[in-house]
Design an enzyme around this catalytic site. Structure first.
Site, PDB file in Angstrom:
ATOM      1  N   ASP A   1       0.826  -1.202   0.000  1.00 52.14           N
ATOM      2  CA  ASP A   1       0.000   0.000   0.000  1.00 52.14           C
ATOM      3  C   ASP A   1       0.873   1.270   0.000  1.00 52.14           C
ATOM      4  O   ASP A   1       1.984   1.265   0.529  1.00 52.14           O
ATOM      5  CB  ASP A   1      -0.902  -0.043   1.244  1.00 52.14           C
ATOM      6  CG  ASP A   1      -2.156   0.779   1.071  1.00 52.14           C
ATOM      7  OD1 ASP A   1      -2.493   1.116  -0.064  1.00 52.14           O
ATOM      8  OD2 ASP A   1      -2.817   1.070   2.097  1.00 52.14           O
TER       9      ASP A   1
ATOM     10  N   HIS B   1      -9.864   4.768  -1.236  1.00 47.97           N
ATOM     11  CA  HIS B   1      -9.006   4.835  -0.047  1.00 47.97           C
ATOM     12  C   HIS B   1      -9.748   5.607   1.042  1.00 47.97           C
ATOM     13  O   HIS B   1     -10.740   6.273   0.775  1.00 47.97           O
ATOM     14  CB  HIS B   1      -7.689   5.550  -0.383  1.00 47.97           C
ATOM     15  CG  HIS B   1      -6.722   4.652  -1.083  1.00 47.97           C
ATOM     16  ND1 HIS B   1      -5.650   4.084  -0.444  1.00 47.97           N
ATOM     17  CD2 HIS B   1      -6.690   4.208  -2.358  1.00 47.97           C
ATOM     18  CE1 HIS B   1      -4.979   3.330  -1.307  1.00 47.97           C
ATOM     19  NE2 HIS B   1      -5.593   3.388  -2.478  1.00 47.97           N
TER      20      HIS B   1
HETATM   21  O1  G3H Z   1      -4.635   2.844   2.359  1.00 46.06           O
HETATM   22  C1  G3H Z   1      -5.237   2.851   3.450  1.00 46.06           C
HETATM   23  C2  G3H Z   1      -6.566   3.384   3.520  1.00 46.06           C
HETATM   24  O2  G3H Z   1      -6.830   4.281   2.533  1.00 46.06           O
HETATM   25  C3  G3H Z   1      -7.164   3.567   4.860  1.00 46.06           C
HETATM   26  O3  G3H Z   1      -7.818   4.771   5.120  1.00 46.06           O
HETATM   27  O4  G3H Z   1      -7.533   4.850   7.573  1.00 46.06           O
HETATM   28  O5  G3H Z   1      -9.270   6.230   6.460  1.00 46.06           O
HETATM   29  O6  G3H Z   1      -9.510   3.764   6.587  1.00 46.06           O
HETATM   30  P1  G3H Z   1      -8.564   4.911   6.513  1.00 46.06           P
HETATM   31 ZN    ZN Z   2      -4.960   4.787   1.418  1.00 47.18          ZN
END
Ligand code: G3H
Ligand code: ZN
Length: 298
Positions: free
Chosen positions: A80, A215
């Site tokens: 990621d 995301h």
């Molecule tokens: O890549 C990780 C995510 O986009 C998580 O986002 O912490 O708002 O769920 P979040």
């Molecule tokens: Zn993210």
């Protein structure tokens, strides 16, 4: 076992989304996999550069590979928010199924150039790896922010999305459509929700023709998530909600056993707390409804 590309395509055709959950330790990994197993749905576990550094890139890949071999469930591993080509290549060589190459902090042209280069280099290592690119600004940090920043001026337009996908050759696109990383305290308390621009998602999906990733899924309005999935979102990322559950579960485990020092008697509280959040989100993404008193309600 199907590959990640096939599973994402299938999700898109079926109007459901794959849950992508970030993990930073084995508690999170166990909680997420146990939820996916219970519902018998495919799942993506993801680790950002910081999360990978903590767990070890090759060690994490080996662990997920061994869990995948043991279960009959498609479990995929994503690198990621990868900001450099070196760390993207390291993940690809370790056997990650997909990479989110994130140069979205750079001006659009530079982002496009670097992402195109990453697509070429990563596919030379593994032709079936899935590469995702990002445009727009959805903020950083899967943590609790004091206030939710107004990012409305950075939303992705369908035109730039089309241009970016055509030029870079990414398999999946992560646009800015009202989403943001992290949660405000009010979101943690359930007082406010993130709201999404559904029409924009639908237009970006149509003009690009590729699956979209959302995301910053934590704290998003449930109905908006359903509509976003119907409009073309095929992967939803959740991190902060899991981290909040991890901490709450850990505190419960410690609080319930004042003098306990045995990790495997404390940590199951955290595993269960993470599992409940993952279950809830996976049900929503896969249209599985809620099970109340043993009966499906939707
Ligand atoms: O890549 C990780 C995510 O986009 C998580 O986002 O912490 O708002 O769920 P979040
Ligand atoms: Zn993210």
């Amino acid at each position: 076992m199907p590959d990640i590309r096939g599973v994402v395509e299938l999700a898109r055709r079926n109007g459901v989304a794959l849950g992508h959950f970030n993990i930073a330790d084995l508690v999170l990994l166990k909680g997420v996999l146990s939820a996916a197993k219970e519902l018998q749905v495919p799942v993506i576990v993801g680790a950002s550069e910081g999360e990978r550094q903590f767990m070890g890139v090759r060690q994490l890949a080996a662990h997920v590979r061994s869990l995948r071999e043991e279960s009959d469930l498609p479990v995929f591993l994503n690198a990621d928010h990868t900001h450099t080509l070196d760390s993207a290549m390291e993940a690809a060589k370790a056997g990650f199924d997909s990479v989110v190459f994130d140069a979205s902090a750079l001006p659009f042209e530079q982002n496009a150039r670097q992402t195109k280069q990453a697509v070429g280099a990563l596919k030379a290592v593994n032709p079936s790896i899935v590469v995702e690119g990002e445009i727009g600004n959805i903020g950083t940090g899967s943590e609790i922010h004091e206030l939710a920043t107004d990012l409305s001026q950075y939303l992705t337009t369908p035109e730039e999305a089309k241009q970016f996908v055509a030029y870079t050759g990414v398999d999946v696109l992560a646009p800015a459509v009202g989403n943001m990383h992290g949660m405000s305290q009010k979101m943690v308390e359930g007082e406010t929700k993130k709201r999404l621009d559904i029409r924009r998602i639908s237009e970006i999906s149509t003009t690009t023709g590729v699956p979209l990733t959302l995301h910053g899924g934590s704290g998003t309005d449930d109905e908006d998530l359903r509509q976003a999935i119907a409009a073309g979102v095929s992967i939803v990322h959740i991190n902060t909600e899991l981290r909040v559950a991890w901490r709450n579960g850990l505190e419960a485990g410690l609080g319930a056993q004042a003098h306990q020092v045995v990790p495997y008697k404390i940590l199951p509280f955290a595993v269960e707390s993470v599992k409940q959040v993952a279950l809830e989100r996976l049900r929503l993404f896969n249209h599985l409804g809620h099970v109340a008193a043993g009966r499906k309600t939707a």
